[in-house]
Write a protein that holds these residues in place. Structure first.
Motif, short mmCIF file in Angstrom:
data_model
loop_
_atom_site.label_atom_id
_atom_site.label_comp_id
_atom_site.label_asym_id
_atom_site.label_seq_id
_atom_site.Cartn_x
_atom_site.Cartn_y
_atom_site.Cartn_z
N GLN A 58 0.83 -1.21 0.00
CA GLN A 58 0.00 0.00 0.00
C GLN A 58 0.86 1.26 0.00
OE1 GLN A 58 -2.55 -0.41 3.39
NE2 GLN A 58 -3.91 -1.93 2.41
N VAL A 59 1.92 1.25 0.83
CA VAL A 59 2.80 2.42 0.88
C VAL A 59 3.49 2.65 -0.46
CG1 VAL A 59 4.93 3.32 1.93
CG2 VAL A 59 3.16 2.29 3.37
N ARG A 60 3.94 1.55 -1.09
CA ARG A 60 4.59 1.68 -2.39
C ARG A 60 3.63 2.27 -3.43
NH1 ARG A 60 9.36 -1.24 -3.21
NH2 ARG A 60 10.01 -2.50 -1.41
N ASP A 61 2.39 1.80 -3.39
CA ASP A 61 1.39 2.31 -4.34
C ASP A 61 1.12 3.78 -4.10
OD1 ASP A 61 -0.69 1.92 -6.42
OD2 ASP A 61 -2.04 2.38 -4.75
N LEU A 62 0.96 4.17 -2.84
CA LEU A 62 0.71 5.57 -2.51
C LEU A 62 1.91 6.44 -2.87
CD1 LEU A 62 -1.11 5.20 0.93
CD2 LEU A 62 -2.13 5.86 -1.27
N THR A 63 3.12 5.89 -2.69
CA THR A 63 4.32 6.65 -3.03
C THR A 63 4.39 6.91 -4.53
OG1 THR A 63 5.52 5.68 -1.16
CG2 THR A 63 6.83 6.64 -2.93
N ARG A 64 4.07 5.87 -5.32
CA ARG A 64 4.07 6.06 -6.78
C ARG A 64 3.03 7.11 -7.19
NH1 ARG A 64 4.83 0.36 -6.75
NH2 ARG A 64 2.56 0.06 -6.87
N ARG A 65 1.86 7.06 -6.58
CA ARG A 65 0.83 8.05 -6.90
C ARG A 65 1.29 9.46 -6.52
NH1 ARG A 65 -4.68 6.18 -4.32
NH2 ARG A 65 -5.25 8.21 -5.21
N ALA A 66 1.94 9.57 -5.35
CA ALA A 66 2.43 10.89 -4.91
C ALA A 66 3.49 11.42 -5.86
CB ALA A 66 2.99 10.79 -3.49
N GLU A 67 4.38 10.52 -6.32
CA GLU A 67 5.41 10.96 -7.26
C GLU A 67 4.80 11.41 -8.58
OE1 GLU A 67 7.97 7.62 -7.56
OE2 GLU A 67 9.06 8.05 -5.69
#
Length: 247
Positions: A58-67
């Protein structure tokens, strides 16, 4: 009485049975729900490792979206800055012509004013020295008339005229932006030659000078200069001194 105390009352026994039944029902419902979620694959992680793995994804997915969103923001910010800079540049270019900080090229008109050339010995009777020299108001009249005729840029002698310029005469010499000039005085203006000629002809100050020039021999000449470049103003356009006035 002794049996009731040793075995418990019927009411107490019924309470205990009801409590045990409720606990069993709750446990069965919990186990059944867990089994159903496990079969569907949508249940809670089975252990701490699974929980950490799920949260990491989940964190990885949110990080990609934030980037991705950050990249879009930077792109929009760059576009806005570029657009604002372009507008500011166009505005600055337009203002530069008006304030004289940019060179101007175009069809030009030249006006020359000169003293009559008399000495004290040859001065006509009834006239004074002041009657046969170019005065400050004469030069100012020509400059103002050219501006009124739509001049885009004006130069007096070899200096570009800007909003802070002051055409001043001291005796029969011109004092302009810290330098002193002697006649003849030349005024060069870029603009529509016909419109500027018409403005010179209609200006009352210039008309008076022309009449006086005809009477005493003062110099006055207007000619087309063709394509001419007037250099940018070399000085500063910022005020150097200020005075507070009281009303």
């Amino acid at each position: 009485m002794t049996d009731d105390v040793g075995q418990g009352s019927p009411t107490a026994r019924r309470g205990r049975v009801a409590g045990v039944t409720a606990v069993c029902l709750a446990a069965g419902l919990l186990f059944g729900t867990s089994a159903s979620l496990a079969r569907d694959g949508g249940g809670a992680p089975a252990d701490l490792v699974d929980l950490i793995t799920e949260r990491d994804e989940q964190v990885r997915d949110l990080t990609r979206r934030a980037e991705d969103l950050g990249g879009e923001v930077e792109q929009l910010r760059a576009q806005q800055a570029s657009s604002a800079a372009a507008v500011d540049e166009r505005r600055a270019d337009g203002l530069a012509l008006g304030v004289g900080t940019a060179a101007v090229t175009g069809p030009a008109l030249g006006v020359t004013l000169d003293d009559a050339g008399y000495s004290l010995d040859t001065l006509p009777e009834g006239y004074s020295v002041d009657d046969v020299v170019v005065h400050q108001q004469d030069l100012q009249g020509v400059v103002n008339a050219l501006w009124a005729g739509g001049a885009e840029a004006i130069m007096v002698q070899d200096q570009r005229i800007v909003s802070t310029s002051a055409v001043q005469c001291v005796g029969n010499t011109l004092y302009l932006q810290g330098r002193v000039y002697s006649p003849p005085y030349t005024v060069t203006a870029v603009g529509d030659p016909e419109a500027m000629r018409a403005a010179l002809g209609a200006d009352p100050v210039v008309s008076t000078y022309r009449d006086w020039a005809d009477a005493v021999g003062l110099g006055y000449e207007v000619k087309d200069l063709g394509e001419t470049e007037l250099p940018a103003f070399a000085g500063t356009v910022r005020p150097q001194h200020a005075t507070v006035t009281q009303r």
